[in-house]
Enzyme design. Structure first.
Site, mmCIF file in Angstrom:
data_model
loop_
_atom_site.group_PDB
_atom_site.id
_atom_site.type_symbol
_atom_site.label_atom_id
_atom_site.label_comp_id
_atom_site.label_asym_id
_atom_site.label_seq_id
_atom_site.Cartn_x
_atom_site.Cartn_y
_atom_site.Cartn_z
ATOM 1 N N THR A 79 29.342 47.163 29.371
ATOM 2 C CA THR A 79 29.016 48.447 28.757
ATOM 3 C C THR A 79 30.274 49.284 28.565
ATOM 4 O OG1 THR A 79 28.594 49.321 30.964
ATOM 5 C CG2 THR A 79 26.672 48.595 29.697
ATOM 6 N N TYR A 117 38.543 47.483 48.160
ATOM 7 C CA TYR A 117 38.693 46.922 46.807
ATOM 8 C C TYR A 117 39.546 45.644 46.844
ATOM 9 C CZ TYR A 117 39.950 46.447 41.901
ATOM 10 O OH TYR A 117 40.135 45.950 40.637
HETATM 11 N N1 LIG Z 1 41.343 48.401 34.841
HETATM 12 C C1 LIG Z 1 42.235 47.828 35.651
HETATM 13 O O1 LIG Z 1 43.391 48.275 35.756
HETATM 14 C C2 LIG Z 1 41.832 46.606 36.428
HETATM 15 C C3 LIG Z 1 42.851 45.903 37.112
HETATM 16 C C4 LIG Z 1 42.487 44.764 37.817
HETATM 17 C C5 LIG Z 1 41.170 44.339 37.844
HETATM 18 N N2 LIG Z 1 40.198 45.057 37.187
HETATM 19 C C6 LIG Z 1 38.816 44.582 37.243
HETATM 20 O O2 LIG Z 1 38.297 44.481 35.934
HETATM 21 C C7 LIG Z 1 36.877 44.619 35.963
HETATM 22 C C8 LIG Z 1 36.434 45.588 34.885
HETATM 23 O O3 LIG Z 1 37.080 46.821 35.128
HETATM 24 P P1 LIG Z 1 37.298 47.932 33.990
HETATM 25 O O4 LIG Z 1 38.668 48.448 34.168
HETATM 26 O O5 LIG Z 1 36.882 47.423 32.673
HETATM 27 O O6 LIG Z 1 36.293 49.050 34.555
HETATM 28 P P2 LIG Z 1 35.212 49.985 33.853
HETATM 29 O O7 LIG Z 1 35.691 50.429 32.519
HETATM 30 O O8 LIG Z 1 34.884 51.006 34.888
HETATM 31 O O9 LIG Z 1 33.958 49.019 33.626
HETATM 32 C C9 LIG Z 1 33.260 48.512 34.732
HETATM 33 C C10 LIG Z 1 32.014 47.811 34.262
HETATM 34 O O10 LIG Z 1 31.316 47.339 35.426
HETATM 35 C C11 LIG Z 1 30.004 47.865 35.428
HETATM 36 N N3 LIG Z 1 29.592 48.220 36.776
HETATM 37 C C12 LIG Z 1 30.229 49.007 37.669
HETATM 38 N N4 LIG Z 1 29.490 49.158 38.772
HETATM 39 C C13 LIG Z 1 28.349 48.459 38.578
HETATM 40 C C14 LIG Z 1 27.179 48.247 39.350
HETATM 41 N N5 LIG Z 1 26.989 48.788 40.553
HETATM 42 N N6 LIG Z 1 26.199 47.464 38.818
HETATM 43 C C15 LIG Z 1 26.342 46.914 37.595
HETATM 44 N N7 LIG Z 1 27.421 47.085 36.823
HETATM 45 C C16 LIG Z 1 28.414 47.859 37.306
HETATM 46 C C17 LIG Z 1 30.037 49.109 34.528
HETATM 47 O O11 LIG Z 1 28.771 49.263 33.920
HETATM 48 P P3 LIG Z 1 27.819 50.562 34.090
HETATM 49 O O12 LIG Z 1 28.701 51.743 34.231
HETATM 50 O O13 LIG Z 1 26.982 50.527 32.837
HETATM 51 O O14 LIG Z 1 27.036 50.260 35.293
HETATM 52 C C18 LIG Z 1 31.070 48.718 33.486
HETATM 53 O O15 LIG Z 1 30.486 48.006 32.423
HETATM 54 C C19 LIG Z 1 36.516 45.053 37.388
HETATM 55 O O16 LIG Z 1 36.044 43.928 38.097
HETATM 56 C C20 LIG Z 1 37.853 45.524 37.952
HETATM 57 O O17 LIG Z 1 37.923 45.366 39.356
HETATM 58 C C21 LIG Z 1 40.523 46.182 36.467
#
Ligand SMILES: NC(=O)c1ccc[n+]([C@@H]2O[C@H](COP(=O)([O-])OP(=O)(O)OC[C@H]3O[C@@H](n4cnc5c(N)ncnc54)[C@H](OP(=O)(O)O)[C@@H]3O)[C@@H](O)[C@H]2O)c1
Length: 307
Positions: A27, A173
């Site tokens: 999303t 985390y």
């Molecule tokens: N951004 C970075 O710098 C970074 C770096 C390393 C790793 N990551 C990893 O990349 C992945 C995606 O991160 P992002 O940066 O794209 O974050 P984001 O923009 O916050 O997106 C997170 C996604 O996960 C969903 N989500 C969160 N909590 C949830 C829950 N309790 N149940 C179901 N869905 C949930 C959210 O959907 P809803 O809000 O609709 O629930 C959203 O679609 C994560 O696993 C994160 O740890 C990110």
């Protein structure tokens, strides 16, 4: 880098027509960008998250690509929701060619979920573990399971005691992201031992300032991250999604399994993330915490002595 993940991952010539992908956490952020890129390559994408309005908006965008989409809502802090998501996917699709375990984030507050597990560990590790287990029989021959981990796994060692105590912030985390790398490697070994033509890999999408993820950082850090996103050359959400596309659909990674990717190539995770005994203990304990039979139970690494 391009704002089209498929260009950065060099997969614009990959035709995903007729294939089905489930991208959890699509999303928003990296998952959303990956889902839309898969749609542009022709895939049918099951979009997942908790925010129905945001999910339906991604589905609407997918309807304007050669691919298509449907939305399935599930809260990853709720085991019944995850089981229902798996059931929806089993019922509404003929099989999965790609499962991207991407939903997750950094959560400041620690609290226990319905199964008495810390929220971060539950959302980031236990739910992808359960979802994957529930969908194992639905994975098509040649399918790929991709798990979005993080370089933040470095500095953690597996501690299965801490996961039943409230444990938020960066420590929880990093530990959950270590679990992602260990889980993915163990899954790869067990799939291989079971003779399944399915690969499993994890990845670091880059540290992405200004992504949805950074809103969970403490105030000053979050504002600094937002500011950094405007600096040329800084990793973007599209770059993170490119890593997902590279591992998920590139012909160059088709036969690679059990690896951790970063910067569009296999990389070496921390020593703790390469610990096979830890991976096996995590696998067994995760099943215990969920009260389920261990998935692929006959295919654990018998050369490793459990401690
Ligand atoms: N951004 C970075 O710098 C970074 C770096 C390393 C790793 N990551 C990893 O990349 C992945 C995606 O991160 P992002 O940066 O794209 O974050 P984001 O923009 O916050 O997106 C997170 C996604 O996960 C969903 N989500 C969160 N909590 C949830 C829950 N309790 N149940 C179901 N869905 C949930 C959210 O959907 P809803 O809000 O609709 O629930 C959203 O679609 C994560 O696993 C994160 O740890 C990110």
């Amino acid at each position: 880098m391009s704002d089209r993940p498929e260009e950065t991952a060099d997969v614009t010539n990959v035709d995903c027509t007729g294939t089905t992908a489930l991208v959890t956490g699509s999303t928003n952020g990296i998952g959303r960008a990956a889902a839309l890129a898969l749609g542009r390559l022709g895939a049918h994408v099951v979009v997942h998250g908790r925010d129905t309005e945001a999910g339906e908006a991604v589905v609407a965008e997918l309807s304007r690509t050669p691919g298509s989409g449907t939305f399935a809502r599930a809260d990853f802090a709720d085991t019944d929701d995850v089981r229902a998501l798996a059931e929806t996917v089993r019922t509404e699709t003929d099989g999965l060619d790609l499962l991207v375990n991407n939903a997750g984030g950094l959560f400041r507050e620690g609290r226990l979920t319905d199964v008495g597990v810390d929220y971060t560990f539950h959302v980031n590790h236990l739910s992808p573990y359960l979802l994957t287990a529930e969908l194992l029989d639905h994975l098509a021959s040649g399918a790929r399971v991709v798990t979005t981990a993080s370089a933040a796994h470095q500095g953690s060692t597996l501690d299965l005691e801490r996961v039943t105590r409230p444990d938020g912030g960066g420590g929880a985390y990093g530990h959950s992201k270590l679990a992602n790398v260990l889980f993915s490697a163990e899954l790869a070994r067990r799939l291989d031992a079971a003779g399944r033509a399915v690969t499993a890999n994890s990845l670091h999408p880059g540290a992405i300032p200004g992504s949805g993820f950074t809103r969970f950082l403490p105030g000053p850090l979050s504002r600094a991250a937002d500011a950094l996103s405007f600096v040329p050359g800084t990793a973007s959400v599209a770059d993170g999604a490119a890593e997902v596309l590279f591992v998920g659909v590139s012909p160059r990674t088709a036969d690679v399994t059990g690896r951790y990717f970063s910067d569009l190539s296999p990389s070496t995770p921390s020593e703790a993330a390469r610990d096979r005994d830890a991976a096996r203990r995590l696998w067994s304990r995760s099943a215990e915490l969920l009260g389920v039979e261990e998935p692929l139970s006959g295919y654990g690494d018998r050369s490793v002595t459990p401690s």
